[in-house]
Design an enzyme around this catalytic site. Structure first.
Site, PDB file in Angstrom:
ATOM      1  N   LYS A 108      28.935 -11.284 -16.751  1.00 27.57           N
ATOM      2  CA  LYS A 108      28.022 -11.886 -17.729  1.00 27.57           C
ATOM      3  C   LYS A 108      28.865 -12.626 -18.741  1.00 27.57           C
ATOM      4  O   LYS A 108      29.634 -12.031 -19.483  1.00 27.57           O
ATOM      5  CB  LYS A 108      27.153 -10.817 -18.396  1.00 27.57           C
ATOM      6  CG  LYS A 108      25.900 -10.540 -17.588  1.00 27.57           C
ATOM      7  CD  LYS A 108      24.952 -11.743 -17.530  1.00 27.57           C
ATOM      8  CE  LYS A 108      24.205 -11.792 -16.199  1.00 27.57           C
ATOM      9  NZ  LYS A 108      23.327 -12.913 -16.011  1.00 27.57           N
ATOM     10  N   LYS A 135       8.796 -36.843   4.402  1.00 34.16           N
ATOM     11  CA  LYS A 135       7.844 -37.648   3.631  1.00 34.16           C
ATOM     12  C   LYS A 135       6.520 -36.905   3.465  1.00 34.16           C
ATOM     13  O   LYS A 135       5.796 -37.123   2.493  1.00 34.16           O
ATOM     14  CB  LYS A 135       7.658 -39.034   4.251  1.00 34.16           C
ATOM     15  CG  LYS A 135       6.984 -39.046   5.594  1.00 34.16           C
ATOM     16  CD  LYS A 135       6.763 -40.483   6.051  1.00 34.16           C
ATOM     17  CE  LYS A 135       5.928 -40.508   7.302  1.00 34.16           C
ATOM     18  NZ  LYS A 135       6.523 -41.072   8.478  1.00 34.16           N
ATOM     19  N   GLY A 148      23.274  -7.711 -13.944  1.00 36.93           N
ATOM     20  CA  GLY A 148      24.196  -8.249 -14.943  1.00 36.93           C
ATOM     21  C   GLY A 148      23.949  -7.532 -16.249  1.00 36.93           C
ATOM     22  O   GLY A 148      24.677  -6.621 -16.646  1.00 36.93           O
TER      23      GLY A 148
HETATM   24  C1  1AE Z   1      17.862 -14.273  -9.208  1.00 43.98           C
HETATM   25  C2  1AE Z   1      19.230 -14.531  -9.772  1.00 43.98           C
HETATM   26  C3  1AE Z   1      19.702 -13.456 -10.705  1.00 43.98           C
HETATM   27  C4  1AE Z   1      20.974 -13.830 -11.404  1.00 43.98           C
HETATM   28  O1  1AE Z   1      21.664 -14.737 -11.020  1.00 43.98           O
HETATM   29  C5  1AE Z   1      21.393 -13.110 -12.576  1.00 43.98           C
HETATM   30  O2  1AE Z   1      22.442 -13.591 -13.191  1.00 43.98           O
HETATM   31  C6  1AE Z   1      20.769 -12.000 -13.046  1.00 43.98           C
HETATM   32  O3  1AE Z   1      21.209 -11.421 -14.164  1.00 43.98           O
HETATM   33  P1  1AE Z   1      20.514 -10.166 -14.843  1.00 43.98           P
HETATM   34  O4  1AE Z   1      20.736  -8.977 -13.960  1.00 43.98           O
HETATM   35  O5  1AE Z   1      19.055 -10.469 -14.996  1.00 43.98           O
HETATM   36  O6  1AE Z   1      21.205 -10.012 -16.161  1.00 43.98           O
END
Ligand code: 1AE
Length: 404
Positions: free
Chosen positions: A141, A92, A353
């Site tokens: 991705k 709280k 990614g």
């Molecule tokens: C802090 C989390 C980063 C993440 O989940 C992610 O998908 C990053 O992707 P990129 O490397 O920025 O494409």
């Protein structure tokens, strides 16, 4: 610190910080104190919080002081789990004006109840046979809605580039086109084939999802099916779910914590929970073998001092807890590898990614560019020197630029 007390530090504002600390100490434990009869005080004293220090930082225009207050709590007030701790020290209170939870110091007697990471940095390095360099991870991705065959192609391309780990996207919940256990089996087979070609093992981190009451069973079935690693959205499900997964002997796979939702908790200077505590200390105690967090350089950057403190909490030697891998993430490209290495050292996972899939030569070339950059920094060479021998790295530096 007394052996049996937890020290909690808050950043807050008050006319009198000492009085504020005392009010928290009483309010978050026995409720009231000075009005109690002596006999009642004697009975409740073992549960009473105590003001343990204040540190003024600045005086604001209205005569209010902004600063930290530290309160000590008896460990007997809590059960050995993070929900009990967080509710007891900040429940709280988190709604009571400008107050941010910035640090907790635990006595070993409390930590002993938490098994922590099952594998940690050393266990993962043993599994991969990779000891003298940062690890490299690639992120799927786009997973959602793709046919299984496309995902297999994407996995193979990343694995052939020489990454150590490939992780699912954390938003991959609706996996009916490539169900969890089937992905684990199929990608495990492709990982073994890629290892034949590259000579390097690659681990796949599958996103553990579903209703909370089914997660433990799903994790056990994943382990039985040969899962290498599990990705888990810890803050969405709760620290205690991670704790129970990590503590279960049948879930004999490393667990990777994703920081999804953390932005709802840490960015305010006046409210929430500080990142080094939220994504550092608490993740390690709860049992994360690897912890993703926003790097200080990318598209969702974290304050550099906080990112370094967070990584220190994950990696500093501790009596009862294995070390967790820091994974500074978001917007990482090969040109950032020297900076990452200078800041986070050898015990980190370089994670990308877009920085892998966005390579003009595709994901395999993207991964090779990162691998060449990592080898270069560990050998004390510049990226430009390495790029003279790695076409993939040269192309990446042309696209994203690079720090020397
Ligand atoms: C802090 C989390 C980063 C993440 O989940 C992610 O998908 C990053 O992707 P990129 O490397 O920025 O494409």
């Amino acid at each position: 610190m007394s052996e049996q007390r937890i020290l909690v530090t808050y950043l807050t504002q008050a006319k009198d910080l000492q009085k504020k600390a005392e009010a928290i100490a009483v309010g978050m434990t026995v409720g009231s104190w000075t009005d109690l009869p002596a006999a009642k005080q004697a009975e409740l004293r073992p549960y009473l919080g105590e003001a343990a220090g204040v540190q003024p930082l600045e005086t604001l225009e209205n005569g209010v002081t902004r600063g930290t207050v530290t309160v000590s709590y008896p460990i007997r007030n809590f059960t050995a789990d993070i929900p009990s701790l967080l509710t007891g020290i900040f429940g709280k209170l988190s709604m009571d004006g400008k107050i941010k939870l910035v640090d907790i110091q635990f006595p070993e007697a409390f930590l002993a109840a938490f098994p922590g990471p099952k594998f940690g940095i050393d266990g993962l390095r043993d599994r991969l046979g990779a000891y003298r360099r940062p690890l490299l991870m690639s992120i799927f991705k786009s997973c959602l809605g793709l046919p299984f065959e496309d995902l297999k192609t994407q996995f193979r391309a990343q694995a052939l580039g020489g990454v150590d780990l490939v992780k699912d996207d954390e938003i991959f919940f609706a996996d009916d086109r490539a169900p969890f256990l089937e992905r684990i089996k199929a990608f495990g087979k492709i990982a073994a084939e890629a290892e034949q070609e590259t000579g390097k093992p690659v681990l796949y981190a599958a996103n553990l999802t579903g209703p909370t009451h089914e997660l433990l069973d799903r994790a056990k079935r994943a382990a039985e099916a040969g899962a290498h690693c599990l990705l888990f959205n810890v803050l969405a499900y709760g620290f205690d779910v991670l704790h129970r997964l990590a503590a279960d002997p049948d879930v004999h796979v490393p667990i990777m914590a994703h920081p999804a939702l953390a932005g709802a908790l840490y960015p305010s200077p006046d409210y929430g929970i500080a990142t080094p505590l939220l994504l550092g200390k608490l993740m390690r105690i709860a049992g994360a073998d690897l912890v993703l967090f926003p790097s200080p350089y990318g598209n969702v950057a974290l304050d550099k001092g906080e990112a370094l403190q967070l990584a220190a909490h994950l990696t500093e030697p501790q009596e009862s807890l294995r070390r967790s891998f820091p994974v500074p993430s978001a917007g990482i490209h090969p040109g950032l590898v020297p900076q990452l290495y200078a800041d986070f050292g050898i015990d980190q996972v370089v994670n990308a990614g877009g920085g892998i899939h966005g390579h003009p030569g595709g994901a395999t070339a993207g991964a090779k560019a990162f691998a060449a950059a990592i080898d270069a920094v560990v050998a004390g060479r510049t990226l430009e020197q390495a790029a003279a021998e790695s076409e993939a790295l040269a192309v990446a530096l042309k696209k994203w630029g690079g720090s020397k």
